[in-house]
Each structure stands twice: as C-alpha cells, then as structure tokens.
Design a protein around this motif. Structure first.
Motif, PDB file in Angstrom:
ATOM      1  N   ASN A 198     -10.316  -3.654 -35.123  1.00 23.00           N
ATOM      2  CA  ASN A 198     -10.616  -4.282 -33.844  1.00 23.00           C
ATOM      3  C   ASN A 198     -11.964  -4.982 -34.027  1.00 23.00           C
ATOM      4  O   ASN A 198     -12.937  -4.354 -34.394  1.00 23.00           O
ATOM      5  N   VAL A 207      -9.085  -5.010 -25.543  1.00 23.04           N
ATOM      6  CA  VAL A 207      -8.972  -4.675 -26.958  1.00 23.04           C
ATOM      7  C   VAL A 207      -7.512  -4.376 -27.274  1.00 23.04           C
ATOM      8  O   VAL A 207      -6.890  -3.562 -26.619  1.00 23.04           O
ATOM      9  N   HIS A 262      -5.858  -4.339 -39.177  1.00 20.38           N
ATOM     10  CA  HIS A 262      -5.945  -3.051 -38.498  1.00 20.38           C
ATOM     11  C   HIS A 262      -7.331  -2.808 -37.934  1.00 20.38           C
ATOM     12  O   HIS A 262      -7.671  -1.715 -37.555  1.00 20.38           O
TER      13      HIS A 262
HETATM   14  C1  LIG Z   1      -8.829  -0.475 -31.393  1.00 17.83           C
HETATM   15  O1  LIG Z   1      -9.048  -0.417 -29.996  1.00 17.83           O
HETATM   16  C2  LIG Z   1      -8.115   0.371 -29.300  1.00 17.83           C
HETATM   17  C3  LIG Z   1      -8.368   0.236 -27.818  1.00 17.83           C
HETATM   18  O2  LIG Z   1      -9.718   0.460 -27.524  1.00 17.83           O
HETATM   19  C4  LIG Z   1      -8.217   1.806 -29.765  1.00 17.83           C
HETATM   20  O3  LIG Z   1      -7.249   2.586 -29.107  1.00 17.83           O
HETATM   21  C5  LIG Z   1      -7.967   1.853 -31.270  1.00 17.83           C
HETATM   22  O4  LIG Z   1      -8.144   3.156 -31.728  1.00 17.83           O
HETATM   23  C6  LIG Z   1      -8.897   0.906 -32.002  1.00 17.83           C
HETATM   24  N1  LIG Z   1      -8.528   0.845 -33.389  1.00 17.83           N
HETATM   25  C7  LIG Z   1      -9.394   0.962 -34.362  1.00 17.83           C
HETATM   26  C8  LIG Z   1      -8.830   0.872 -35.728  1.00 17.83           C
HETATM   27  O5  LIG Z   1     -10.564   1.167 -34.132  1.00 17.83           O
END
Ligand SMILES: *[C@@H]1O[C@H](CO)[C@@H](O)[C@H](O)[C@H]1NC(C)=O
Ligand SMILES: *[C@@H]1O[C@H](CO)[C@@H](O)[C@H](O)[C@H]1NC(C)=O
Ligand SMILES: *[C@@H]1O[C@H](CO)[C@@H](O)[C@H](O)[C@H]1NC(C)=O
Ligand SMILES: *[C@@H]1O[C@H](CO)[C@@H](O)[C@H](O)[C@H]1NC(C)=O
Ligand SMILES: *[C@@H]1O[C@H](CO)[C@@H](O)[C@H](O)[C@H]1NC(C)=O
Ligand SMILES: *[C@@H]1O[C@H](CO)[C@@H](O)[C@H](O)[C@H]1NC(C)=O
Ligand SMILES: *[C@@H]1O[C@H](CO)[C@@H](O)[C@H](O)[C@H]1NC(C)=O
Ligand SMILES: *[C@@H]1O[C@H](CO)[C@@H](O)[C@H](O)[C@H]1NC(C)=O
Length: 749
Positions: free
Chosen positions: A548, A715, A546
């Motif tokens: 990024n 992403v 979970h």
């Molecule tokens: C991961 O990246 C996406 C796209 O930028 C974003 O919408 C999402 O909130 C991010 N997730 C986390 C857990 O940071």
C-alpha cells in the motif's frame, strides 16, 4: 425582582477588571466555553468546527468529567472538526463538569452543531470576552422541555442566581415565577435546567461572566421532537435597533422581544403597519413575523427568531431552529461561517448596501442564486448555497453587515446568526488599508517584502496583468504602480461608480505559476483590495502490487495532524505538507519520490510545472523533511496556482526499492538527466506507482462529491493488476470530475 443599582455597579466594575486581565494575558489567545445540552435519547453528536484565519492555531478542547482532551493543529485559513459523543451531553439535573472549553493560541471562530439522526441545530460560540453576568432566557411557548444551560470557563468559582419565569426544579424544590435560587459553578462546570413551561425571561445573574445557551429539547411543531439551540448574549451586549427579515419567504415564523429595563418603549414598523409596545423589566412580547420589520426601542432589548414555518421550498417538511437577531448596528465586514453537506444551505446578509458589493467565497454575490428584499434602506440578500460543505467567507469592501446561516432538509434543519460579537478575528491576509493608494491617475500598491521571501521570489517577479509592468524595490516594500489605463487594468462602470481592476502577481520566472496573487480594485472614493484565493485539495491513496503506498496531507510541517476534512483549503500564501509512505512492515523497503508534476488539469501536456523531476527538487520552496524511516518521505512546499485557473493537480511517480538491491534508484536520489536511462533498470526497484492529488470543486451539481472521505477508506489492497485499475477508476469517478488518466504505472514497460 428590582435590581439594586449599587450592587450592579460593583459587579460591572469587577467585570471590567477581569476583561483587562484577559487582554493582558495575551491578545492573540482566544477561549470559548459551551455545553452540550439536550438530553436527547437518540445518538447525538456535538460537532465543534474550529475555523482559523490568517494564522495557524493550536487548539485544545477539554471536558473535565468525563475527561476529554483533544489538541489539534490547524493550518491558517482552515477548518478542523472536533466531535464529542453523547457521553458529554448533559443529562444530569445538578451541576456537572461537562462544560466544554475551547482554548486557542490565536484568534479563531467556533461553531457548534448539535446533531441527532432526526433533528439538529447550531450556534456560533461566543469568545469569553463577549460573555456577561446578566442574561434573560428565551424559549418557545409550546412543546416539551424548554431548556437552558449555564457554563463557567473563566473563574474558579462563580455564584449564579436564577430567577425563574415558568417553573424550574432544582434540588427537588420547584421554583415558580419570581422565585430565585443560587448555585455555585466551579471552573469548567455547567448546569442545565429543563421545564415543560415557557422559561422566557428567566433571569440569570452571576458574579463573573458565564456562557448561557438556551433552547428546547423537544419543540414539536413540524415533526415529533425538534431540538433548538442558541447561545445568548448578555444584557450588556443588547441593542436598540433591529431590522428583521423573514428567512426563506416565511410568513409564520415568530420573534420574541425581551426587555431588561422598566419603561422600555418599542416601536415595530413594517410596510403595512406600525405598532408600539411598552415593556417592563423582565417582560417580553412574542410576535408573528409575516413580513420584514424594523424594531426601534428606547432601551436595550434582546430579539430572538424562531424559524418554524414550513413553506414548500427545496424540501417541504423541515424543522424549526432558534437564532438570535443581531442588532443592525454591526461592525464586521468579514465573516467565516460553516455549512453542512447534509442540508440545502442558505446565507442571509442584512446590510445597508443596495448593490451587492459582497464577495462570497471569492466570487461576487451575483455569481450565486440570490434574492433581495428591502425595507427603509435596509437590504436582505438571501443566497442559496446548495449542499456546500465546510467553511465559507463573506466579505464587503466597506460596509459592515450581519448574517444568518441556515440549512434545511427533510425533517431537519439548523440555523445561527452572527454580527453581534465584539471580539472576532481579523480577515486572512487582506493587504492593510494603506497598502493600496488609489490616486486620480492610477494606484500604487506596497507589497511587504516578507511575502516575497516566503515565496522565494524577487521584486522583479512581481508584476501586473501585463507582465511588463513590474514592481520596484522601495525600502522594505515592493512598490507596484498601477495605471488606470494600460498594464492590463480594466474599467467597470456600475451605478455611477467606476472601478479599476488589476491583479498583482508574483510569478516564478519563465512560468505561469503564481505564488502571489492579489486582485486590486480602485473605487474612486473608497479603496480596498481583495485577496481570496484558495486551493481545494484532496488526497488519494492507491495500492499496487502487494504494497500500500499512500499520499497524505498534514496540517503542519511537523506531520502530526492529518488533514481529515476535504476539500482541504490552502491559502495561496501558505504551504502544503505531503507525506508519501510504503505501508508495509518490511523495514528494508525504501521509497523515492521520483517525480511530481503539477498541472491545471489532468492529462494536461502544455502547462506542466515540475516540483520534482528525476528525483531532483525543481521547486525552490520544496523542503524534504528527513525521517529515520526510509519507508517515508515528507515534503513541504509553498502553494501556487496557474494563471487564471483555479485548480492544481499534482501527480507523482513513486519508486519503492528493497535495500538488498542497494545501490538502487532509491539510494541514487537526484539523477542528472543524462544518467537517467542507465538508472531505470526495473530490477532495481520493485515497483512504481503514480499517486495523485487534485482539487475538488464542490459544486451543487455534484452532490456526491466527497467531503470527508477518511484516508483509510481509500486504501485498497489488491494483488491483481486488472482489478486495481477497475477500482482505481471507480475511485476516480467519485472523486474527480476529470477521468481519463491512469493510476498505475508499471515500470517494466
Ligand atoms: C493495506 O491497507 C489495508 C487497508 O488499510 C490493510 O488492511 C492492509 O493490511 C494493508 N496491506 C499492507 C500490505 O500493508
Ligand atoms: C465517547 O468518546 C470517548 C472519548 O472520545 C470514548 O472514550 C467513549 O467510549 C465514547 N462513548 C461512546 C458512548 O461512544
Ligand atoms: C435526561 O434524561 C435522563 C434519561 O432519560 C433522565 O434520567 C434525566 O433526568 C434527564 N435530565 C434532565 C436534566 O432532564
Ligand atoms: C437573586 O436575584 C434576585 C433579583 O436580583 C434577588 O431578589 C434575589 O434575592 C437573588 N437570590 C439569591 C438567592 O441570591
Ligand atoms: C428610534 O426612535 C426614536 C424615537 O422615536 C427616533 O428618534 C430614532 O431616530 C429612531 N431610530 C431609528 C434608527 O430609527
Ligand atoms: C434559486 O433559488 C430559488 C429559491 O431560493 C429557487 O426557486 C430556484 O430554483 C433557484 N435557481 C437555481 C438556478 O438554483
Ligand atoms: C506541530 O506544529 C504545530 C504548529 O506549528 C505546533 O504548534 C505543535 O507544537 C507541533 N506539534 C508537535 C507534537 O511538535
Ligand atoms: C536494510 O535496512 C534495514 C533496516 O533499516 C537494515 O537493518 C539493514 O542492515 C539494511 N540492509 C542493507 C543491505 O543495507
């Protein structure tokens, strides 16, 4: 209309002192002023491409009102795009504060593309030093709204005198041919005039140098409404000798020739005929350009080229553009220029060289699809560059030349020329003339020691194609002796010239990794060396679990300016700035870059070069930038390449830990290999992912290859492993030519 000679002299003297002033302020500084003309109603953007040479630059683009300020840091030998939206387009009919000022701390080049959905054009911007105080406008004869604008980026106040040719309305008054009026432009102010009449030979004179951009809002020959844009040269920069070749085999383009002085005798010669014209002060002639012509004039003239024919080519219906014709007495042997992916791009080189000893993007010209035309000892080389995007460079070893850059696509096109400018940056690190000495039995090359220390190499790491032939230390240079036979030197015979070719490498000991690579060529009479090496890079962002996790490239070591244009080109003598980040709000997370290995292709097993292994830094140039936030790791390392291979792929394993598990793999950092097994307990780190960055060779057979994929678009957030691999593959297919490799590595196996 007659000029008072006394007055002119005073003005010229004044300019002279101003120029001296600029030079004294700082030789390396470079400024440009331009304006976003047009008044198109459709969404239009003004795209400024800022191109650096051998130094990194800090560039600020400003507009006073509406206020715009953008400062960008650009790595050496790179390009950054600054886009202004239509709020900065001049729509007023009076003085505005919309002049666009570009200021750089070092030499750069600036290209401006005016792009609307269905029409566009481009111009190379002139540095302030090349601006002047007297101009003549050149516009087409037909169509709506011929226009020009005048911008002041130099002085507090400039008085501008406009003498109309065709009717111009200003402050509610209509000025017809021969009538004149004055305007005052403050610093960073600009004014635009539009008229339905041909404005050609409208004269602009000013108390201080200004920028003048000419064109048309709506030239309607091929499609409904086409924009034309070109920055003009002042009268003092005009020439008397021009060779004009039609672009793309056109036979119905036209040229406009303007004289500033009385009794200007112009001879125009083509293969078929020769003609003479006598022009008076502020008069012009417009001629169809059915074949190549040589123009020789008794007094300075300005020649502009209107590209308006529409021959079946790659596309049939394209679009006109306006370009100035640089006089055929150039001084530049090196240009950088910009093309855009949207178009089928072309380059035309006009030179005196009958054999194409040019290097375009580090390849000899005959590597490309090129055609040649000749007229009286002048040659035009037209190169088809496909959908190539971004910056390019063209270089000749010894002869100066001029260029035209243009692109066509259905109902849209752009074009600009270069070669008339007197101020331009030096080429990127091309060893100074004198560094290479071609003697009768062989050559000697002197490599500055600072290049070695920057690359963390020793003198004995510098060698020729044959690694046994090493450099020796000679005061503060590494001296390399290059015999014409032996040491890997090769010989090329062409048109009664003999070339001896070898390459100087600076190689990391016991590897095939080159940090320095300088091809050297000896032509028995002349001498020159070439050094064009680039590493195109793209970044990649992958997500797993979970979290990024991202990998980003930055322009400079302070990690403020993200690389947003791809391919990101890195000079082999430059550095890469990479940031890894767990993108999470959870401040208890920590990231460790466990390994980074480089190889010339993905899945390569034989040639692997470790930048980081088991958390230990293997590369001697690798620097870790400490950041308080443990979710980030930042590195800088010197660029490198593999022997004879253009591409470098870097693949990194990243580990994310939670500090509640401390001590864990992340807190351990560098692990000697004998401890490695014990440390790899998967419980201690939450997950690991393999990120990769690799180059894209933008080739014409890959029209979909990415140019400007914003990082954020890459992403992906996924919770399910299966879905991730699918998406991963889709990304890979689009961004890499090589496919079979895994994006994700789960540490539990
Ligand atoms: C991961 O990246 C996406 C796209 O930028 C974003 O919408 C999402 O909130 C991010 N997730 C986390 C857990 O940071
Ligand atoms: C144009 O750009 C400026 C700043 O870059 C922004 O403030 C403005 O909202 C934009 N206007 C439009 C019409 O997009
Ligand atoms: C630009 O367009 C606007 C709106 O169409 C118009 O009001 C204005 O007069 C135009 N400006 C010039 C200089 O023609
Ligand atoms: C502008 O220049 C012209 C030609 O040099 C001159 O005749 C005229 O008086 C000038 N007009 C103004 C308003 O200065
Ligand atoms: C231009 O014309 C003049 C006069 O006819 C001649 O002397 C000169 O050589 C010509 N220049 C070139 C470059 O052809
Ligand atoms: C080379 O360019 C010409 C015209 O510019 C075109 O007709 C031809 O198809 C091109 N050839 C290749 C291999 O791209
Ligand atoms: C970032 O680096 C550039 C180039 O080295 C430098 O000019 C600039 O001032 C730095 N920016 C910040 C915000 O420190
Ligand atoms: C983990 O990191 C957070 C944020 O830096 C800190 O407040 C906390 O004390 C740390 N916990 C441990 C166990 O080190």
């Amino acid at each position: 209309m007659m000029e008072q000679p006394k007055e002119t002299k005073q003005w010229r003297l004044y300019i002279f002192f101003i120029l001296m002033g600029i030079c004294a302020i700082g030789q390396a500084q470079r400024s440009f002023v331009t304006a976003f003309m047009d008044n198109l109603s459709t969404p239009t953007t003004f795209q400024l491409y800022l191109v650096t040479y051998d130094k990194e630059a800090t560039v600020t683009v400003t507009v006073k009102q509406p206020s715009f300020t953008k400062t960008v840091y650009i790595d050496r030998d790179s390009t950054t795009l600054v886009t202004l939206n239509e709020s900065y387009m001049i729509t007023e009919k009076q003085v505005t504060s919309k002049a666009i000022l570009v200021e750089s701390d070092v030499d750069i080049s600036v290209y401006a593309f005016t792009t609307a959905g269905d029409t566009s054009d481009a111009t190379a911007c002139l540095p302030l030093e090349d601006l002047g105080t007297e101009y003549y406008i050149s516009t087409p004869a037909t169509g709506e709204k011929k226009q020009f604008s005048i911008a002041n980026g130099l002085e507090k106040t400039v008085l501008v005198n406009v003498t109309a040719s065709g009717s111009i309305t200003y402050n509610g008054v209509v000025y017809t041919s021969g009538q004149s009026f004055s305007i005052s432009l403050g610093y960073q102010q600009a004014i635009q005039f539009q008229s339905s009449e041909d404005l050609t030979t409208t004269r602009i004179s000013s108390t201080d140098p200004v920028a003048v951009i000419s064109g048309q809002r709506c030239y309607s020959l091929m499609s409904a409404c086409d924009t034309l844009v070109e920055q003009l040269y002042p009268v003092e920069k005009w020439g008397t000798f021009f060779v004009v070749f039609p672009l793309l085999d056109h036979t119905e383009d036209s040229i406009t020739i303007i004289a500033a002085n009385p009794e200007t005798t112009i001879s125009i010669e083509s293969l078929r005929e020769s003609n003479q014209y006598n022009l008076q002060e502020a008069s012009f002639t417009r001629l169809p350009l059915s074949e190549a012509v040589i123009i020789n004039s008794s007094q300075p003239i300005m020649v502009t080229y209107l590209f308006q024919d529409s021959k079946p080519n790659i596309v049939t219906d394209y679009d006109p553009f306006l370009a100035t014709v640089p006089p055929s007495s150039p001084s530049r042997k090196f240009y950088k220029f910009i093309t855009q992916r949207r178009y089928y791009n072309f380059l035309m080189i006009v030179s005196r060289d009958s054999s194409p000893q040019f290097f375009l993007d580090q390849h000899p010209l005959n590597f490309y699809n090129v055609s040649m035309k000749e007229l009286n000892g002048f040659y035009a080389w037209e190169v088809s560059m496909g959908n190539a995007d971004g910056q390019h460079e063209i270089y000749h070893q010894s002869l100066p030349f001029t260029i035209y850059v243009y692109g066509i696509e259905k109902f849209v096109s752009y074009g600009y020329s270069m070669g008339q400018e007197t101020i331009y940056p030096d080429p990127p690190y091309i060893p100074k003339p004198g560094a290479l000495h071609c003697l009768s039995h062989g050559a000697e090359y002197q490599l500055p020691i600072h290049l070695l220390s920057e690359a963390n190499l020793n003198v004995w790491d510098v060698h020729l194609e044959d690694p046994e032939c090493q450099a020796e230390l000679n005061e503060n240079v590494a001296l390399i002796k290059i015999p014409f036979s032996g040491c890997g030197s090769s010989v090329l015979n062409e048109d009664d010239k003999t070339y001896y070719i070898n390459t100087i490498y600076g190689t990391i000991p016991k590897t095939s990794i080159h940090r320095i690579e300088i091809p050297v060529i000896c032509e028995m009479e002349t001498k020159e060396t070439l050094d064009f090496t680039f590493q195109p890079k793209v970044t990649d962002v992958v997500s797993f679990g979970h979290y990024n996790v991202s990998l980003k490239l930055y322009q400079a070591a302070n990690f403020t300016d993200l690389v947003s244009e791809y391919p990101h080109q890195v000079d082999i003598h430059g550095s890469l700035h990479v940031e890894f980040e767990v993108e999470s709000d959870d401040a208890n997370l920590q990231i460790l870059v466990e390994s980074c290995k480089a190889s010339p292709s993905l899945g390569e097993l034989e040639q692997i070069y470790y930048l980081i292994q088991d958390g230990c830094y293997q590369d001697s140039t690798l620097q870790n930038h400490q950041v308080p936030d443990q979710r980030l790791q930042r590195f800088t390392f010197h660029a490198f390449k593999f022997d004879n291979l253009p591409e470098v792929y870097v693949s990194c394993n990243v580990i994310v830990c939670h500090n509640a598990t401390s001590p864990n793999r992340c807190t351990q950092g560098c692990l000697l290999s004998r401890h490695r097994r014990d440390a790899r307990s998967w419980r201690q780190h939450l997950a690991s992912a393999r990120l990769s960055q690799g180059p894209i060779m933008v080739t014409s057979d890959e029209p979909q290859s990415p140019g400007t994929v914003p990082i954020s678009a890459l992403v992906v957030v996924i919770g399910i492993m299966g879905l991730l691999s699918v998406l991963g593959l889709v990304l890979q297919k689009r961004h890499y030519r090589k496919h079979e490799y895994t994006l994700l590595q789960n540490t539990s196996n």
